[in-house]
Design an enzyme around this catalytic site. Structure first.
Site, PDB file in Angstrom:
ATOM      1  N   ARG A  86     -16.580-128.999  59.964  1.00 32.24           N
ATOM      2  CA  ARG A  86     -17.052-129.390  58.630  1.00 32.24           C
ATOM      3  C   ARG A  86     -18.164-130.399  58.832  1.00 32.24           C
ATOM      4  O   ARG A  86     -18.440-130.826  59.960  1.00 32.24           O
ATOM      5  CB  ARG A  86     -15.922-129.899  57.704  1.00 32.24           C
ATOM      6  CG  ARG A  86     -14.646-130.319  58.331  1.00 32.24           C
ATOM      7  CD  ARG A  86     -14.783-131.543  59.147  1.00 32.24           C
ATOM      8  NE  ARG A  86     -15.439-132.592  58.392  1.00 32.24           N
ATOM      9  CZ  ARG A  86     -16.164-133.549  58.906  1.00 32.24           C
ATOM     10  NH1 ARG A  86     -16.368-133.610  60.220  1.00 32.24           N
ATOM     11  NH2 ARG A  86     -16.727-134.483  58.160  1.00 32.24           N
ATOM     12  N   ALA A  99     -22.063-131.207  56.790  1.00 32.64           N
ATOM     13  CA  ALA A  99     -23.205-130.354  56.469  1.00 32.64           C
ATOM     14  C   ALA A  99     -24.011-129.965  57.708  1.00 32.64           C
ATOM     15  O   ALA A  99     -24.267-128.765  57.927  1.00 32.64           O
ATOM     16  CB  ALA A  99     -24.088-131.043  55.425  1.00 32.64           C
ATOM     17  N   ASP A 122     -24.051-133.787  51.547  1.00 36.78           N
ATOM     18  CA  ASP A 122     -24.014-132.349  51.806  1.00 36.78           C
ATOM     19  C   ASP A 122     -25.214-131.633  51.201  1.00 36.78           C
ATOM     20  O   ASP A 122     -25.569-130.533  51.614  1.00 36.78           O
ATOM     21  CB  ASP A 122     -22.712-131.755  51.281  1.00 36.78           C
ATOM     22  CG  ASP A 122     -21.539-132.307  52.064  1.00 36.78           C
ATOM     23  OD1 ASP A 122     -21.124-133.448  51.773  1.00 36.78           O
ATOM     24  OD2 ASP A 122     -21.087-131.635  53.004  1.00 36.78           O
ATOM     25  N   ASN A 141     -22.057-135.559  47.752  1.00 36.13           N
ATOM     26  CA  ASN A 141     -21.302-135.892  48.961  1.00 36.13           C
ATOM     27  C   ASN A 141     -19.821-135.752  48.620  1.00 36.13           C
ATOM     28  O   ASN A 141     -19.454-135.454  47.480  1.00 36.13           O
ATOM     29  CB  ASN A 141     -21.662-137.312  49.443  1.00 36.13           C
ATOM     30  CG  ASN A 141     -21.110-137.609  50.824  1.00 36.13           C
ATOM     31  OD1 ASN A 141     -21.176-136.765  51.718  1.00 36.13           O
ATOM     32  ND2 ASN A 141     -20.533-138.774  51.017  1.00 36.13           N
TER      33      ASN A 141
END
Lengths: 366, 366
Positions: free
Chosen positions: A54, A56, A245, A255
Site C-alpha cells: 500500500r 501511493a 494519495d 490522504n
C-alpha cells in the site's frame, strides 16, 4: 531503509528468477517479516487490492512490475490489447491513489512505441520507476530536512513531529515521503521524536510506521487517532508531516481518512502542517480535491481488527454483530489548511500557483 | 433503557441483599451482559478505576453507593473520619469527571449532619442521586429533542447525528445525556440515523453506544474516529451531540479524547455541535477548560485491544513490542466551537453568561 540492520527496498526482482517479483507482505508487520513472491499480474492485482502493499508510490511501482509480469507471461505472443486490459484491471484495484494510473499509463506508453525486446523494455521501465521513486523520495527528504532543522535551531529538546498513517519507506520503494525528512534529520544528528497516529481502521501507523521508525532507531510514541488534537493544544507537536494519495491542481490533498482532522487541529493551534509528495501523486487534471474519488472499503475492516495473540495473527470482533459499519478510506484536506507541499523540486505553497512555480511544464498555454 | 426488551438501569441495590450493589460490568459489552456484585467500597473503587462502570454521571452515582457500602460495612462503629478517607479514595479513582467529587461531597455532607440512621440516610441519598440523574437525563432529552425535530422538519430522510464515545444510558443511570434527545426523538417517531465513533482506545462507541442503540432499535453505523470529518464534508452529518466529563464555568468542555477534533470539523462545516450535560458536571470553580486535569491512562490500552474471538474476549497486540504508547484519556473543546449546551434546565450558549442564565444561583455576589 534498514530491517534488522540490513538495507532493504519494498519491492525487487527475485535474484535468479526473472519471472518473480518479491514484496514485503505488509499485512503481517510489525510481528512478522513475510516476503511474498508475485508471479503474475493476477498476483499483483490481489497484492494491491488486499493491501499486501500500500502507499501511493509503492502501488504505482508494484503496478509497473505487474505489467512486466504480464509481458513475461506471454513472451512469444505479444498482445498490446491484453496488456492494456491488464493495465485497466491494475488501475481498478484501488481508486484513490493516482500513482497507480500514472505508472500503468507510463508502462503502456513505452510498450506502444516498442517493436521488440518487450521483456527487457518493461523490466527496464519498472526498474526506472523504482529508481526514480527512490531518488524523488531522497530529494523530498533533503528539502523537508530544512523545515525540521529550522525548528531544531529554535528549541531545546527534540523536535516533535506528528504523522498519520504510513507515508514511510514501506509506502514507497525506499526513504518514504513524510518520513524521508525525518530520516535525513536523523542523519544530521537532529534530536527527534515522532508521534505516530495508529490510523484506524487498518492501523498502518501502529503496525508499519512504528515498526520502520523502530528499525531505524528513531524515538517515537504510538497514539490513537483521537489524541493528536490534544497534544497540539498542549504544545507537544512542533510539526505535522503526512503523505498523500492524490493531490489536486489547486493543492487540495487526499490522504488516509483522518488527515483532515489533524490538519484542522494544526491550523487551530498554529502548527505547520506539511504534505510530502512525489510529483506522480499530483493529478493535474483535477481542479480541486472534491473531484478525487474516495475509496469505500469493506465494513469488516472497522468491525474486526487484526492483532497478535500468542505470536499468531488473529482477527477479533469489535462491534455488535448487528451493527453496520462504514469505511471511507480517504478524506480530502483543503489547501487552505496546508502550510506547504514538499516535493522533489522543493517546498511550495499548496496552491496552483505554488505547484506551477515548481512544475512550470504543467502551465497550460491556451 | 431496554436490554433484550426489558427496562434496565445501570446500577441498583440487589433485591433482598441490602449489602450488595449491582452494576453492568461494561467491559464485556457488546458480547456479554455481565452483572457484577459490589459489596465493599474497595469493590466500587476498583469498578470505577478499571472502568467496569464509566461515564461521568454513572461514576458519580456509583461512588455514592460506594459510601453507602462503606457505612453498611461498619454499622455498629460509625466513623466519619473513615468515611471521609473512603470518599477521598473514591475521588482519586479517576481524576477528570467532576461528578465523582460532587457525589462524594454530597454524601459526606449528609453524613456530617446525621446523628443516627446512617445506613438509611446514605441509602436514601444514593437512591436520590440515582433518581435525580434519571430525571435530569430525561429533561436533557426533552430539551434536546427540539434541536432534532427542528432539523427533521427541514429535510427529507433521517436526521443524521454523530456522537463520540458513550454518553448513553450506560454512562448514566438511565436515558443517557447525548443519547437522551435521540431516544426522545425516537419516541416522537422522528426518523434517525446515528454515526457512532468507535472511540479508541477503549472503543466505548463501537462496544457500548452501538450496543445500546441496537437494543433500542435505532439505526446506526459504526465508523472509525478518523471518518467523522469526511462525513461532515460530504453533508452526511446534520448534528453532533456529545457528553462531557467536566465543563468549566466559561463553557469549555472536557470530554473523551478526540471530541475536540470533531468539534473543529463541525465548526469548519457549519454543523451544529451540542454538548449534553447534567449540572453536576459543571465545575463552577474552574474559570476555563485549561484547568481541567486530564487523566493519563495506561499505554497498554493503546498497544492492545480487546475483542471477541470464538465467543471469547481476548486482548491482542497492535504495536511493535518496543514501541512506546501514550494515552491521554480526555481533551478540552473550547467553548468557541460549541454551538450550545443541553442541560436539565434548557439549552444555553457555551459561555459563563449562558450557564448563569440557567443557573442564576451560581452568580457570584461580591
Amino acid at each position: 531503509m534498514r530491517v534488522n540492520g540490513q538495507a532493504h527496498r519494498t519491492i525487487w526482482l527475485k535474484a535468479g528468477e526473472p519471472d518473480c517479483v518479491q514484496i514485503i507482505d505488509q499485512r503481517f508487520l510489525p510481528h512478522e517479516l513475510v516476503i511474498e513472491d508475485l508471479r503474475s499480474v493476477e498476483d499483483v492485482i490481489q497484492a494491491i487490492a488486499e493491501m499486501h502493499v500500500r502507499g501511493a508510490p509503492l502501488i504505482g511501482a508494484t503496478a509497473a512490475w505487474g505489467l512486466y509480469l504480464s509481458v513475461v507471461q506471454q513472451p512469444g505472443d505479444f498482445d498490446i490489447g491484453k496488456l492494456k486490459q491488464a493495465g485497466e484491471r491494475l488501475k481498478a484495484a484501488r481508486p484513490t491513489a493516482v500513482n497507480l494510473a500514472w505508472a500503468v499509463d507510463r508502462m503502456i506508453a513505452i510498450l506502444e512505441l516498442a517493436n521488440s525486446d518487450f521483456t527487457d523494455l518493461t523490466k527496464r521501465e519498472a526498474e526506472l520507476i523504482c529508481d526514480e521513486d527512490v531518488e524523488i523520495c531522497r530529494k523530498i527528504g533533503e528539502f523537508g530536512l530544512s523545515l525540521i532543522s529550522d525548528i531544531a535551531k529554535q528549541k531545546n529538546g527534540p523536535v516533535n513531529i506528528l504523522t498519520h498513517c504510513n507515508a514511510g519507506w514501506l509506502a514507497t520503494v525506499d526513504w518514504g515521503t513524510a518520513t524521508s525528512p525525518i530520516y535525513h534529520a536523523q542523519q544530521q544528528g537532529i534530536r527527534l521524536h515522532v508521534w505516530v497516529d495508529e490510523t484506524r481502521p487498518r492501523n498502518q501507523g501502529a503496525s508499519l510506521t512504528a515498526w520502520e521508525l523502530g528499525e531505524q532507531g528513531i524515538n517515537h510514541t504510538v497514539i490513537v487517532d483521537n489524541a493528536g488534537g490534544h497534544l497540539m493544544q498542549q504544545g507537544e507537536v512542533d510539526l505535522v508531516i503526512v503523505g498523500t494519495d492524490r493531490t489536486a491542481r489547486n493543492g487540495d490533498v487526499a490522504n488516509k481518512i483522518g488527515t483532515y482532522l489533524k490538519a484542522l487541529a494544526a491550523f487551530d493551534n498554529n502548527i505547520p502542517f506539511y504534505v510530502a509528495l512525489p510529483s506522480p501523486t499530483i493529478d493535474w487534471t483535477l481542479g480541486n480535491g472534491e473531484l478525487i474519488p474516495i475509496e469505500q472499503r469493506a465494513a469488516d475492516e472497522v468491525s474486526f481488527i487484526n492483532g497478535y495473540l500468542d505470536n499468531e495473527q488473529v482477527s477479533v470482533r469489535l462491534t455488535p454483530g448487528n451493527s453496520p459499519a462504514a469505511n471511507p478510506a480517504f478524506d480530502v484536506t483543503p489547501a487552505r489548511l496546508v502550510t506547504g507541499l514538499i516535493t522533489e523540486r522543493g517546498v511550495c505553497e499548496a496552491s496552483e500557483e505554488g505547484l506551477l512555480g515548481l512544475f512550470s511544464e504543467k502551465i497550460k498555454h491556451d
